[in-house]
Design an enzyme around this catalytic site. Structure first.
Site, mmCIF file in Angstrom:
data_model
loop_
_atom_site.group_PDB
_atom_site.id
_atom_site.type_symbol
_atom_site.label_atom_id
_atom_site.label_comp_id
_atom_site.label_asym_id
_atom_site.label_seq_id
_atom_site.Cartn_x
_atom_site.Cartn_y
_atom_site.Cartn_z
ATOM 1 N N ILE B 72 0.882 -1.286 0.006
ATOM 2 C CA ILE B 72 -0.147 0.082 0.136
ATOM 3 C C ILE B 72 0.842 1.409 -0.138
ATOM 4 C CG2 ILE B 72 -1.762 1.087 1.098
ATOM 5 C CD1 ILE B 72 -2.746 -1.788 0.180
ATOM 6 N N LEU B 74 1.892 2.950 2.795
ATOM 7 C CA LEU B 74 1.669 3.666 3.852
ATOM 8 C C LEU B 74 0.567 5.136 3.134
ATOM 9 C CD1 LEU B 74 4.822 3.998 6.210
ATOM 10 C CD2 LEU B 74 2.641 2.407 6.233
ATOM 11 N N CYS B 132 7.846 -1.117 8.192
ATOM 12 C CA CYS B 132 7.024 -1.392 6.792
ATOM 13 C C CYS B 132 8.250 -1.535 5.660
ATOM 14 C CB CYS B 132 6.280 -0.093 6.802
ATOM 15 S SG CYS B 132 5.467 -0.193 5.037
ATOM 16 N N ILE B 201 5.072 -10.111 14.363
ATOM 17 C CA ILE B 201 5.704 -9.540 13.456
ATOM 18 C C ILE B 201 4.966 -8.726 12.291
ATOM 19 C CG2 ILE B 201 7.284 -11.412 13.308
ATOM 20 C CD1 ILE B 201 5.940 -12.784 10.927
ATOM 21 N N GLY B 275 -4.613 -9.551 11.923
ATOM 22 C CA GLY B 275 -4.410 -8.624 10.844
ATOM 23 C C GLY B 275 -5.386 -8.917 9.643
ATOM 24 N N THR B 276 -4.899 -9.854 8.515
ATOM 25 C CA THR B 276 -5.292 -10.301 7.439
ATOM 26 C C THR B 276 -6.688 -10.780 7.536
ATOM 27 O OG1 THR B 276 -3.369 -10.262 6.340
ATOM 28 C CG2 THR B 276 -4.974 -11.421 5.234
#
Lengths: 266, 313
Positions: B72, B74, B132, B201, B275-276
């Site tokens: 993405i 950021l 990132c 992580i 997360g995902t």
């Protein structure tokens, strides 16, 4: 999001399937151009949901019962979806995104490339329902595909009273060439040169890009439905963006329908 | 109120150990139609930077076996618009707000961001995203050449954490990259510099190619891999870091259900972040919170804290 029952799932021809879902809640809210996001596997393979355009709302205007989906098997996700049976349940989120703005004009042109017919049939129904009878000029629907096997829904559009024209790249049905050739013809002659009316389009990117160019050349506004890989479908991940004059916009949230003039094509 | 799920991360008390991973939950409002946000242990925002960032060119995501890649870059509205447009909604939820911050340049940007956020009392903690993989190199004093991320270098990690630590008393969480030879060394550097907790992580650097077009499936070519595919790597790193530091760990990487959340806790995590899986099932965090409660009840465990690092060897 909820568990929704599959009413039917039929192989209509070749790799194309029509699925009806018992989803009155989604159907009541659904607007043409919106989509649902479906989990095709309970496991992690494939991991992400599959966004599918709403093809039709079933039932009557006053009492909608569900939604109809039309999809082509193109990969693992759609293959799994094609194997689902009537009576099984699916995890479906929707309706999502911004659909077409149905403008109250006397005339309109709908352009579909391949699976682009999916949201346009729903749109044609709403346009026809919303038009006052005495002023009505039936919408023109232009459908294009590589070969005649990929021409879908011509019958359904005709049944609604639309004026349907077809183009195939190999000339096996209708005009030999691209559907945008048909559009240019309409823009030149139909119904009166110089009248303004909306174009609504859905299909592959090169087609939408050409429609964008034509809409600017003929100064006719076009609403186009874009496709993008999505991770979340609800505006959180920022994965499905498209470049516009106002910066990146999310296909799943601000779209999938945009005005063609907003898009910065790469 | 159910007490058995309470945990502490630095000065921050969480009613339950389930939070969301930065970047997978927007600014929470995106999920309000799908779940009761008030039930979350904490919300972690999408990373913000000082100035707005447009993000990377699309395509930005693609699916991979039991996972996905993202680059993405950021994309975010910048500090000022975050405070004026996103924070008011977050404040209304009533759960701890953890703001993730990143820098495009050197540690001065981290310091400036942290100073501004330190003055906002509703913000509970700051997460330093020094890991990132999708932005071009970050510069920092003390950092050796040829290193891409701050969190790939112990000295650079120390320098950034130290400089932020000096300007805020809020709970400071440092988010670590798995793209390193020894994650313990980075964890120890962050600990020495005064971080209150570690989050790990971040995504694993990956790549995927479209064999029809011969092009990378992500415009930025390389991207961060997330999802269940990375879970064993994340659990291993949680365990390694747990053995080396005394800091509370927020474990994450491919959590999809109660069982996978428990794996991280048993490996040493005090809290977990989903997360995902939020993309796959927007209400999955609530299922995990309920699942943890059920697990404690079923096994007659009074306090989830007794499971932290309870791995039997």
């Amino acid at each position: 999001m909820s568990e929704i029952k599959i009413i039917s799932n039929k192989n209509i021809k070749e790799n194309y399937f029509k699925m009806v879902l018992d989803a009155s809640g989604i159907a009541r809210k659904a607007l043409p151009g919106q989509f649902v996001n479906i989990r095709v596997s309970d496991g992690t393979q494939p991991l992400l949901r599959r966004p599918l355009g709403i093809h039709r709302v079933t039932g009557h205007q006053s009492l909608v019962t569900g939604i109809e989906l039309l999809f082509e098997v193109v990969g693992d996700g759609t293959r799994l979806l094609s194997q689902k049976k009537a009576g099984e349940y699916l995890d479906v989120i929707g309706p999502l995104g911004n659909g077409f703005s149905v403008l109250g004009s006397r005339f309109s042109v709908l352009v579909a490339g391949g699976m682009g017919v999916v949201p346009l049939l729903f749109l044609a129904e709403r346009i026809i329902q919303g038009t006052e009878k005495r002023n009505k000029v039936n919408p023109v629907v232009l459908i294009g595909s590589k070969t005649k096997n990929g021409i879908l829904c011509a019958k359904e559009f005709k049944a609604l009273g639309c004026d349907v024209k077809v183009a195939t790249e190999d000339g096996s049905q209708g005009l030999k060439g691209y559907v945008t050739g048909l559009l240019e013809d309409v823009l030149r002659h139909y119904p009166l040169p110089g009248t303004r009316y909306p174009i609504y389009a859905c299909g592959p990117t090169p087609m939408l890009k050409e429609i964008s160019r034509l809409s600017q050349e003929y100064k006719i506004p076009a609403q186009i439905s874009l496709e993008a890989h999505m991770a979340c479908g609800i505006g959180a991940c920022l994965g499905c963006v498209v470049n516009t004059k106002e910066g990146f916009k999310r296909v799943c949230k601000e779209g999938p329908v945009f005005y063609a003039k907003e898009i910065l094509w790469s | 109120m159910y007490k058995g799920l309470e945990v502490k991360i630095g000065k921050l008390r969480l009613l339950n150990p389930v939070m969301v991973a930065s970047g997978t939950f927007g600014y929470a409002e995106e999920f309000s139609d799908f779940m009761d946000l008030k039930k979350l242990g904490a919300v972690v925002t999408k990373t913000i930077t000082l100035k707005p960032r447009p993000g990377n060119k699309p395509p930005r995501t693609c699916e991979t076996p039991s996972g996905m890649l993202n680059s993405i870059g950021l994309e975010n509205p910048g500090l000022n618009r975050f405070v004026s447009e996103k924070l008011p909604y977050l404040k209304k939820i009533g759960v701890p707000i953890i703001v993730s911050i990143a820098s495009e340049g050197d540690s001065r940007e981290f310091v400036e961001l942290a100073k501004c956020l330190d003055e906002i009392k509703e913000i509970s903690a700051i997460e330093l995203n020094i890991s990132c993989p999708n932005i071009r190199g970050q510069k920092s004093e003390g950092r050796s050449q040829n290193v891409r991320l701050v969190s790939q270098d112990p000295k650079a990690t120390y320098a950034v954490v130290r400089s932020v630590r000096k300007v805020t008393k809020k709970t400071l969480i440092t988010k670590l990259s798995p793209n390193v030879t020894s994650i313990e060394d980075i964890a120890l550097a962050a600990e020495r510099a005064g971080t209150d907790a570690l989050a790990l992580i971040n995504t694993l650097l990956g790549m995927s190619i479209d064999t029809q077009t011969l092009r990378p499936r992500i415009a930025a070519v390389t991207a961060g891999l997330s999802g269940p595919a990375i879970r064993p790597v994340a659990v291993r790193m949680t365990w390694e870091v747990y053995r080396k530091t005394k800091l509370p760990i927020i474990g994450m990487g491919g959590i999809t259900d109660t069982k996978s959340a428990l794996e991280f806790i048993l490996a040493g995590a005090t809290a977990v972040a989903v997360g995902t899986a939020n993309f796959v099932k927007p209400s999955v965090t609530i299922e995990i919170i309920d699942g943890l409660k059920e697990y404690l009840n079923k096994n007659r465990i009074a306090d989830i804290k007794s499971l932290i690092g309870a791995l039997k060897l």
